[in-house]
Design an enzyme around this catalytic site. Structure first.
Site, PDB file in Angstrom:
ATOM      1  N   LYS A  63      81.645  60.900  70.700  1.00  0.00           N
ATOM      2  CA  LYS A  63      82.320  60.330  72.200  1.00  0.00           C
ATOM      3  C   LYS A  63      82.823  61.633  72.490  1.00  0.00           C
ATOM      4  O   LYS A  63      83.499  61.934  73.724  1.00  0.00           O
ATOM      5  CB  LYS A  63      83.997  60.058  71.269  1.00  0.00           C
ATOM      6  N   PHE A  64      81.045  61.689  73.378  1.00  0.00           N
ATOM      7  CA  PHE A  64      81.632  62.852  74.119  1.00  0.00           C
ATOM      8  C   PHE A  64      82.065  62.872  75.073  1.00  0.00           C
ATOM      9  O   PHE A  64      81.906  61.282  76.243  1.00  0.00           O
ATOM     10  CB  PHE A  64      79.820  63.746  74.385  1.00  0.00           C
TER      11      PHE A  64
END
Length: 274
Positions: free
Chosen positions: A95-96
Site C-alpha cells: 500500500k504505497f
C-alpha cells in the site's frame, strides 16, 4: 469502466494485453482457483510453511513482509522457490502512499527490495498521480530485468467500516489505471467498478479486480473489517478473492483453502454461465 468479468479466464488469458495478467489468468485456469491467501503471519517459518501447504490451491500469495519479525534474504529465496514449485504469484500488500521519490526507493531498494521478488504490489492514489508514475518508471527502466513480470493494483475501495476510499477517490483510481494501463493490472476493490466513468476509457480494457475481506463464516471483526462470501464477491465482479484469517487461522488451513477454492470456482463458473 468496461468489464470483461463475464468472459472465461482462458479467454482473458489469451487476449489480455498485459503479460502478467495473462499469466495470472493462465494460472487460475490451470489450477481451477481464484483464491488469494493473505498470509498475515509474523515469522518466516510460518509464512513458508503456509505457502508450501496452501500453494496447490491458491493463485496468489499475499504478504505483509514488514510484519515478519525475522525477515531476511532466506525469506525471499524461500518464497521464490515455493512460487515456482506451486505456480503462484506473490503480491506484496505494501500500500504505497508517499511522494514519488520515496516510493521508488521503497519499491526498488531499502531493506525489503520488493521489486526483486513481488510480482504484484499495490498503492493508493491519495498522493496524486505522481505515485503511479514513479512506480511505473521503476518497472519500465531499461536496466530493470523483470518488466514483463511486474504489475500494480490500485486500492480503489476498502472493506473497513467508514472507509473514505469512495467517490472522487475511486474515480481518480480508475482514471490513473487507464493512463498507466501498461503497468496497472487493475484494482483492489470491494465491488465492481464498471459504473465508474472517466477520461481515457477504451473498449478493449480489461482491468483485474481483487476483492478483500472474503470469509465463509464471519461477517466482520471488532476492528471494523466487513466480510463477504466468495459467492457474493465473485457475483459482484471480483476476479480473485482474498482471504486471510478464514484460511490460515482455520483449524485445518489446507481443508479451508480447498473449501474456498471450490466456493470461488463454483461462483466463477456460475458467473460465466458454465
Amino acid at each position: 469502466m468496461a468489464s470483461k468479468s463475464q468472459f472465461p479466464y482462458e479467454d482473458r488469458a489469451r487476449d489480455h494485453p498485459n503479460p502478467l495478467a495473462r499469466r495470472l489468468f493462465q494460472i487460475a485456469t490451470e489450477k481451477q482457483s481464484n483464491v488469494v491467501v493473505s498470509a498475515d503471519v509474523t515469522t518466516t517459518k510460518e509464512l513458508l510453511d503456509l505457502a508450501d501447504r496452501l500453494g496447490p490451491y491458491m493463485v496468489v500469495l499475499k504478504t505483509h513482509i514488514d510484519i515478519l519479525a525475522d525477515f531476511s534474504a532466506e525469506t525471499i529465496t524461500g518464497l521464490q522457490s515455493l512460487s515456482q514449485k506451486h505456480n503462484f504469484l506473490i503480491f506484496e500488500d505494501r500500500k504505497f502512499v508517499d511522494i514519488g521519490n520515496t516510493v521508488q526507493k521503497q519499491y526498488h531498494g531499502g531493506a525489503l527490495h520488493i521489486s526483486e521478488w513481488a510480482h504484484i504490489v499495490n498503492a493508493t492514489v491519495l498522493p496524486g498521480p505522481g505515485i503511479i508514475d514513479a512506480l511505473a518508471q521503476v518497472a519500465s527502466a531499461p536496466d530493470f530485468p523483470h518488466a514483463s513480470d511486474r504489475g500494480l493494483l490500485i486500492l480503489a475501495t476498502m472493506t473497513s467500516k467508514g472507509s473514505l476510499a469512495t467517490g472522487q477517490y475511486t474515480e481518480l483510481s480508475v482514471e490513473l489505471a487507464r493512463k498507466y494501463k501498461g503497468f496497472v493490472l487493475g484494482f483492489v476493490a470491494s465491488r465492481s467498478l464498471e459504473g465508474v466513468e472517466t477520461a481515457g476509457k477504451a473498449d478493449d480494457e480489461d482491468f483485474v479486480l481483487f476483492t478483500t475481506g472474503v470469509n465463509l463464516a464471519s461477517k466482520g471483526d471488532a476492528l471494523g473489517q466487513q466480510y463477504q462470501t466468495p459467492e457474493s464477491a465473485i457475483g459482484g465482479g471480483a476476479d480473485f478473492i482474498i482471504s486471510g484469517r478464514g484460511i490460515y487461522a482455520a483449524p485445518d488451513p489446507v481443508d479451508a483453502a480447498r473449501r474456498y477454492q471450490k466456493a470461488g470456482w463454483d461462483a466463477y463458473l456460475k458467473r460465466v454461465g458454465r
